[in-house]
Design an enzyme around this catalytic site. Structure first.
Site, mmCIF file in Angstrom:
data_model
loop_
_atom_site.group_PDB
_atom_site.id
_atom_site.type_symbol
_atom_site.label_atom_id
_atom_site.label_comp_id
_atom_site.label_asym_id
_atom_site.label_seq_id
_atom_site.Cartn_x
_atom_site.Cartn_y
_atom_site.Cartn_z
ATOM 1 N N SER A 143 0.831 -1.212 0.000
ATOM 2 C CA SER A 143 0.000 0.000 0.000
ATOM 3 C C SER A 143 0.856 1.249 0.000
ATOM 4 O O SER A 143 1.924 1.280 0.607
ATOM 5 C CB SER A 143 -0.917 0.018 1.225
ATOM 6 O OG SER A 143 -1.645 1.234 1.231
ATOM 7 N N LYS A 197 -4.496 -6.813 3.297
ATOM 8 C CA LYS A 197 -4.468 -5.669 2.361
ATOM 9 C C LYS A 197 -5.880 -5.342 1.880
ATOM 10 O O LYS A 197 -6.250 -4.166 1.743
ATOM 11 C CB LYS A 197 -3.554 -5.982 1.163
ATOM 12 C CG LYS A 197 -3.569 -4.901 0.071
ATOM 13 C CD LYS A 197 -3.101 -3.548 0.589
ATOM 14 C CE LYS A 197 -2.869 -2.459 -0.429
ATOM 15 N NZ LYS A 197 -3.873 -2.093 -1.346
ATOM 16 N N HIS A 200 -7.545 -3.501 4.577
ATOM 17 C CA HIS A 200 -6.962 -2.149 4.558
ATOM 18 C C HIS A 200 -7.712 -1.278 3.545
ATOM 19 O O HIS A 200 -8.106 -0.146 3.831
ATOM 20 C CB HIS A 200 -5.470 -2.223 4.199
ATOM 21 C CG HIS A 200 -4.869 -0.912 3.779
ATOM 22 N ND1 HIS A 200 -5.086 -0.356 2.529
ATOM 23 C CD2 HIS A 200 -4.096 -0.024 4.435
ATOM 24 C CE1 HIS A 200 -4.470 0.806 2.443
ATOM 25 N NE2 HIS A 200 -3.847 1.032 3.587
ATOM 26 N N ASN A 201 -7.915 -1.826 2.361
ATOM 27 C CA ASN A 201 -8.605 -1.045 1.324
ATOM 28 C C ASN A 201 -10.063 -0.789 1.693
ATOM 29 O O ASN A 201 -10.598 0.279 1.408
ATOM 30 C CB ASN A 201 -8.526 -1.769 -0.020
ATOM 31 C CG ASN A 201 -7.190 -1.529 -0.702
ATOM 32 O OD1 ASN A 201 -6.173 -1.343 -0.023
ATOM 33 N ND2 ASN A 201 -7.163 -1.536 -2.018
ATOM 34 N N GLU A 204 -10.023 1.949 3.925
ATOM 35 C CA GLU A 204 -9.734 3.144 3.094
ATOM 36 C C GLU A 204 -11.043 3.686 2.482
ATOM 37 O O GLU A 204 -11.279 4.899 2.465
ATOM 38 C CB GLU A 204 -8.743 2.710 2.010
ATOM 39 C CG GLU A 204 -8.377 3.732 0.961
ATOM 40 C CD GLU A 204 -7.490 3.089 -0.123
ATOM 41 O OE1 GLU A 204 -6.410 2.574 0.202
ATOM 42 O OE2 GLU A 204 -7.894 3.100 -1.307
HETATM 43 C C1 6PG Z 1 -3.161 1.436 -1.636
HETATM 44 C C2 6PG Z 1 -4.440 1.684 -2.389
HETATM 45 C C3 6PG Z 1 -4.350 1.072 -3.730
HETATM 46 C C4 6PG Z 1 -5.351 1.632 -4.708
HETATM 47 C C5 6PG Z 1 -6.722 1.098 -4.547
HETATM 48 C C6 6PG Z 1 -7.793 2.044 -5.029
HETATM 49 O O1 6PG Z 1 -3.273 0.846 -0.578
HETATM 50 O O2 6PG Z 1 -2.112 1.854 -2.113
HETATM 51 O O3 6PG Z 1 -5.501 1.126 -1.714
HETATM 52 O O4 6PG Z 1 -4.404 -0.303 -3.558
HETATM 53 O O5 6PG Z 1 -5.317 3.013 -4.695
HETATM 54 O O6 6PG Z 1 -6.769 -0.061 -5.324
HETATM 55 O O7 6PG Z 1 -8.947 1.325 -5.040
HETATM 56 P P1 6PG Z 1 -10.255 1.751 -5.787
HETATM 57 O O8 6PG Z 1 -9.892 2.043 -7.213
HETATM 58 O O9 6PG Z 1 -11.133 0.571 -5.647
HETATM 59 O O10 6PG Z 1 -10.733 2.972 -5.078
#
Ligand code: 6PG
Length: 491
Positions: A143, A197, A200-201, A204
């Protein structure tokens, strides 16, 4: 053709000199390779089309030691054994294709690392398939986006001890460092790294939706401009809310386009997604973990994309907000801040519940405290309060929920009144706050003495004889609803 070294393009011998290999040199892969080389590791690099490899060597060859190969065979041969080959290509079929091509070229004990955003079930499948060839498959969550990949990401490694031992010198060196601790760790076996991970997303998604709702509330209820709200976020970033995403919010909100219009006003209001949030919610349903904040955030993106339905509804119901008079502007700003923090606590608590449940289900033995530790730097959800989460799990590794731990319980209690005022105001004014609202409902559901789930059980028993349990004695029961309504023991 193979090219070696700091910007040189001479053909080299087939000595296996590289510490690690990386195939897939799009932005993320290229930056990870550069990061490895900058830390003194010799990196074998490869891409399906050689042009990208040549460009990397040409533009960044002086940053460290690279061994560039045109063919996959030469690339594999240039890595010292047991080989560690990082694959950084699109999740899904592209990853399968590269892994399939690598397998016949590798030897017992070699390690294939998938550093993309793969679904953890794909990782489990690939790990089992490679184990049959005596190869190790590592699902490595990375990430931090493009900048993180180059300057220090957060790295969640899932795989065997053997694989981690081989990878540790590289991943721990290239990861972000917080208080001298690398933001990289061995999370657990097989799918654990990609699972963590994924969560984590999911967090996010929740974090961003909550921030977006806070912005909408300040804008709609107080009539503030994006730049003024950006300033508020900037101030918030000095307190408990301090985080990468709050910092970015201040930047995005204070940015104007070339014509001087607020950037947020010229961007189409339909949020896209690549799928990790959806995966988190789908897996949470399977695992039975109520990640309501993440789910609402994912659905909110989906709602935003339903342009036709939105247009139809605007026409019938009008889009005007019915904003009540706000007497105390500063109080409302403070209420939104404390509500945002409370919601954030809920979202992270739910995310950590999911990690614990996933770990128990798959037997991964994931330490949630380790996840909090390596999320303190490098990753998108890095935030000051992750240190508090790390401390919480250090003090009580089997914490039932983060929400009741002393520090977080205090934050929820302190924020509760403001949280309720904000959600009520939003409902009165017609501002959609799915994440704020559902987080408050989750909090209320957890602390409630009796839930109306008892009535749900009664209905299930009435129409389907699904049985129920009683509060006053053990066993399963059924009421004979269609006859004399007496109660019988259920088989
Ligand atoms: C990270 C982000 C990365 C990416 C996501 C965006 O941890 O660096 O999460 O993995 O920016 O895939 O996800 P979406 O396109 O689904 O918003």
């Amino acid at each position: 053709m193979r090219a070696a070294g700091r910007g040189t393009f001479e053909t080299v011998s087939t000595d296996a000199t590289a510490d690690i290999g990386l195939t897939g040199l799009a932005t993320m892969g290229r930056n990870l390779a550069r990061n490895m080389a900058r830390h003194g590791h010799t990196v074998a690099v490869h891409n399906r089309s050689y042009a990208k490899t040549a460009a990397l060597l040409e533009e960044h060859g002086d940053e460290g030691d690279f061994v560039g190969s045109e063919s996959l065979e030469d690339f594999v041969a240039s890595i010292r054994r047991p080989r560690a080959v990082v694959v950084m290509v699109k999740a899904g079929e592209a990853t399968d294709a590269v892994v399939d091509a690598l397998v016949p070229l590798l030897e017992e004990g070699d390690i294939v690392v998938d550093a993309g955003n793969a679904h953890y079930e794909d990782t489990l499948r690939r790990q089992q398939a490679l184990a049959e060839h005596d190869l190790h498959f590592v699902g490595m969550g990375v990430s931090g986006g493009e900048v993180g990949a180059l300057e220090g990401p957060s790295i969640m490694v899932g795989g065997s001890e053997h694989a981690y031992e081989r990878l540790a010198p590289v991943v721990e060196a290239i990861a972000a460092q917080v208080d001298g601790t690398p933001c990289a760790a061995h999370i657990g076996p097989d799918g654990a790294g990609h699972f963590v991970k994924m969560v984590h997303n999911g967090i996010e998604y929740a974090d961003m939706q909550l921030i977006a709702e806070a912005y909408d509330l300040l804008r709609t209820l107080l009539g503030l401009s994006p730049a003024e709200i950006g300033e508020i976020f900037h101030e918030w970033n000095d307190g408990d809310l301090e985080s990468f995403l709050i910092e970015l919010t201040a930047e995005v909100l204070t940015h104007d386009d070339a014509d001087g219009r607020p950037f947020v006003d010229v961007v189409l209001d339909q949020a896209e997604q690549k799928g990790t949030g959806r995966w988190t919610v789908q897996s949470a349903l399977d695992l039975g973990v109520p990640v309501t904040g993440i789910a609402e955030a994912t659905f909110a993106r989906s709602v935003s994309g339903h342009a036709e339905q939105r247009a139809a509804a605007r026409e019938v119901f009008s889009s005007a907000a019915d904003v009540p008079t706000i007497e105390d502007r500063d109080q409302l700003v403070e209420d939104v801040r404390t509500a945002l923090y409370a919601c954030k606590v809920v979202a992270y608590a739910q995310g950590f519940d999911m990690i614990t449940e996933g770990s128990n289900t798959y037997g991964w033995d994931v330490d949630p405290g380790v996840c909090a530790t390596i999320w303190r730097g490098g990753c998108i959800i890095r935030a000051r309060f992750l240190d508090r989460i790390r401390e919480a799990y250090e003090q009580e590794p089997d914490l039932t929920t983060l929400m009741t731990q002393e520090y977080f319980a205090r934050a929820l209690k302190d924020g509760e009144a403001g949280w309720r005022r904000v959600v009520s105001l939003a409902a009165a004014a017609g501002v959609p706050v799915p994440a704020f609202g559902s987080s408050l409902s989750y909090f209320d559901a957890l602390r409630r003495e009796r839930l109306p789930a008892a009535l749900v059980q009664g209905l299930r028993d009435h129409f389907g004889a699904h049985t129920y349990q009683r509060v006053d004695r053990p066993g399963s029961f059924h009421t004979l609803w269609a006859s004399d309504r007496s109660e019988v023991d259920a088989p």
